[in-house]
Design an enzyme around this catalytic site. Sequence first.
Site, PDB file in Angstrom:
ATOM      1  N   LYS A 199      37.761  38.155  38.274  1.00 36.18           N
ATOM      2  CA  LYS A 199      38.512  39.389  38.068  1.00 36.18           C
ATOM      3  C   LYS A 199      38.636  40.157  39.382  1.00 36.18           C
ATOM      4  O   LYS A 199      37.710  40.152  40.183  1.00 36.18           O
ATOM      5  CB  LYS A 199      37.752  40.230  37.033  1.00 36.18           C
ATOM      6  CG  LYS A 199      38.530  41.392  36.534  1.00 36.18           C
ATOM      7  CD  LYS A 199      37.972  41.938  35.238  1.00 36.18           C
ATOM      8  CE  LYS A 199      38.738  43.183  34.848  1.00 36.18           C
ATOM      9  NZ  LYS A 199      40.202  42.986  34.750  1.00 36.18           N
ATOM     10  N   GLY A 200      39.781  40.795  39.602  1.00 31.42           N
ATOM     11  CA  GLY A 200      40.065  41.489  40.861  1.00 31.42           C
ATOM     12  C   GLY A 200      38.960  42.453  41.285  1.00 31.42           C
ATOM     13  O   GLY A 200      38.460  43.222  40.486  1.00 31.42           O
ATOM     14  N   ILE A 208      46.134  46.950  32.099  1.00 29.72           N
ATOM     15  CA  ILE A 208      44.673  47.098  32.193  1.00 29.72           C
ATOM     16  C   ILE A 208      44.311  47.978  33.396  1.00 29.72           C
ATOM     17  O   ILE A 208      43.503  48.897  33.277  1.00 29.72           O
ATOM     18  CB  ILE A 208      43.986  45.711  32.316  1.00 29.72           C
ATOM     19  CG1 ILE A 208      44.455  44.748  31.215  1.00 29.72           C
ATOM     20  CG2 ILE A 208      42.474  45.867  32.335  1.00 29.72           C
ATOM     21  CD1 ILE A 208      44.023  45.027  29.823  1.00 29.72           C
ATOM     22  N   CYS A 240      49.629  43.308  41.825  1.00 30.86           N
ATOM     23  CA  CYS A 240      49.357  43.876  40.502  1.00 30.86           C
ATOM     24  C   CYS A 240      50.332  45.021  40.227  1.00 30.86           C
ATOM     25  O   CYS A 240      50.430  45.957  41.029  1.00 30.86           O
ATOM     26  CB  CYS A 240      47.926  44.389  40.404  1.00 30.86           C
ATOM     27  SG  CYS A 240      47.599  45.116  38.777  1.00 30.86           S
ATOM     28  N   LYS A 294      48.606  36.034  46.480  1.00 29.73           N
ATOM     29  CA  LYS A 294      49.211  36.017  45.137  1.00 29.73           C
ATOM     30  C   LYS A 294      50.441  36.904  45.121  1.00 29.73           C
ATOM     31  O   LYS A 294      50.363  38.104  45.381  1.00 29.73           O
ATOM     32  CB  LYS A 294      48.189  36.488  44.093  1.00 29.73           C
ATOM     33  CG  LYS A 294      48.694  36.357  42.650  1.00 29.73           C
ATOM     34  CD  LYS A 294      47.549  36.566  41.653  1.00 29.73           C
ATOM     35  CE  LYS A 294      47.996  36.420  40.212  1.00 29.73           C
ATOM     36  NZ  LYS A 294      46.858  36.557  39.286  1.00 29.73           N
ATOM     37  N   GLY A 329      52.699  31.411  32.065  1.00 30.25           N
ATOM     38  CA  GLY A 329      52.974  30.899  30.722  1.00 30.25           C
ATOM     39  C   GLY A 329      52.500  29.495  30.430  1.00 30.25           C
ATOM     40  O   GLY A 329      52.954  28.881  29.460  1.00 30.25           O
TER      41      GLY A 329
END
Lengths: 266, 305
Positions: free
Chosen positions: B45-46, B71, B130, B165, B244
């Site tokens: 998790k980041g 989130i 993000c 990313k 996906g």
Amino acid sequence: MLSMLKNHTGKITRKEIWGDDYFLLSLEAPDISRESQPGQFVMVRTSTDPYPLLRRPFSIHGRNGSHIDIFFQKTGIGTSLLSQKQKGDPLEILGPLGNGFLLEDGTESKKVSLIGGGRGIAPLYFLAQELNKNQSKVRIFYGGRSSKDIPLLSKFKKENIETLCSTEDGSTGFQGLVTELFEQEMNSEPPSLICACGPDGMLKKVSQISEKNHIPAELSLESIMGCGFGACWGCVKKIKKENIKQWQKICEEGPVFWAHEIVWDE
Amino acid sequence: MIDVSVDLGFLKLHNPVIAASGTFGYGLEFSQALDLNRLGGFVVKGLYFSPRQGNPPPRLAETSCGLINSIGLPGIGVKQFSHEILPKLTGLQTAVIINICGENREEYASVADYLDKHEEISAYELNISCPNVKKGGICPAQNPEDTYETVKLVKNSCSTPVITKLSPNVTDISEIALSAQEGGSDALSLVNTFLAMDIDAVTRKPKLGNIMGGLSGPAIKPIALRMVYQAVRAVKIPVIGMGGIQTGRDAVEYLIAGARAVQVGTANFISPDATLQIIDEINAFCEDNHIKKVEDLIRTLDIDS
């Protein structure tokens, strides 16, 4: 490996239709049944296709040998698909998940009031069964908008569980909110513990009653959940512990919290 | 026996399936559901430098074949992570990738510097994409210069390999992919979530507390696949594809488009062992189609005949 994160395939062994849009499914799931506590829940896949995508959370409504029951209202696409399942159909289930009501210490031979609003009644039946086993005196307060929203009334009466009910339209029982009924009745037989499940508005009111009357209350929160086991961080509520307020995961830290720990107005 | 290993140059994976950041906790949460060593790798998790609370609920809205989340990267911060979590990730026979975040370039660099030279860390994934932390879903990966400068500063702050990313919320993914390569990135991973929203028609309220969020799940797969295809053709560094993926066949499509590995995200929420099922399905696909090495699938899209 703990069984809670293992996918179980449980066959539907019984289906009951309660009123217009409430359903009970009995599922064969021996591992889940053995480990489950009142207030815990399961995540059910309502379709093996990618729509609807996510599993749906359901509290455990009852336990019978190697079977667990779920009781739900048809409200959307997931519960609608689930309501069309038939006896013999397999369902993919994860569970039992979360932390249930605390039964171990202090509930023996106590007076416990259970307050359920609408479909929030689901886990309280399992809880009433377990409380009866340890000689507690249980009273259920069961409320809904109208008589069709309190379908389990006959089930509780049949099993001699003392049940008081309310409807907002007055079609059955006390006219008004279930929390108003509880406030009116509590003085005749003050409980030493309140356990409640229902919409946030109802639970907030139960928190206020609990604080005002110095009666501890355990509240089971409802939320949309992504995974049900703490991975997505989607189902949070502001919780205060040792004066530190933080978002906590309902699925993992709850779904049952002490009323005084929940921060409602933020 | 099929050879499912893939080589990213700076990192060899024993299979191409990596669990995606934000869907797999710090890895340990899933050790109850699966043997972590069977994965190609996982991304934690980041991590920001300091602990963070994340966004107000509701944080999730389910849409047709998709999930929108807002989130907002809650997490324990880099110090607690390195004291409490990292020691438990030592000795794993899988790639442990740390997703690093920052409010600004300097914070990315300080996280990278703080965790540098830990043997148990295989690579960093630089989360510049993000959509849930700045107003309007803005992130560095939407701007070529910002991407270049952030990657460059992080690369200068650490010796750990860096995977950047990327965000799909751009006009030209090739331009951003090139900027990350020029900044010195060792690889790319794409795509992060698509900026999205949902509305309750009766109450007229947004379904998310943060109004907008990021869409993931099968709904985004065709668009993500297209962006991976474009990015692969723009750069020389390896590309990790995601968006996906629910089945082995989905993963194989990304490999054919040119991804050297894939990440699995939302599927982990539906089945905690989704990654293992996908690895098994890739194996079965190769067997059925007489493919001896997974690497033989990579960048084999047939567009000539």
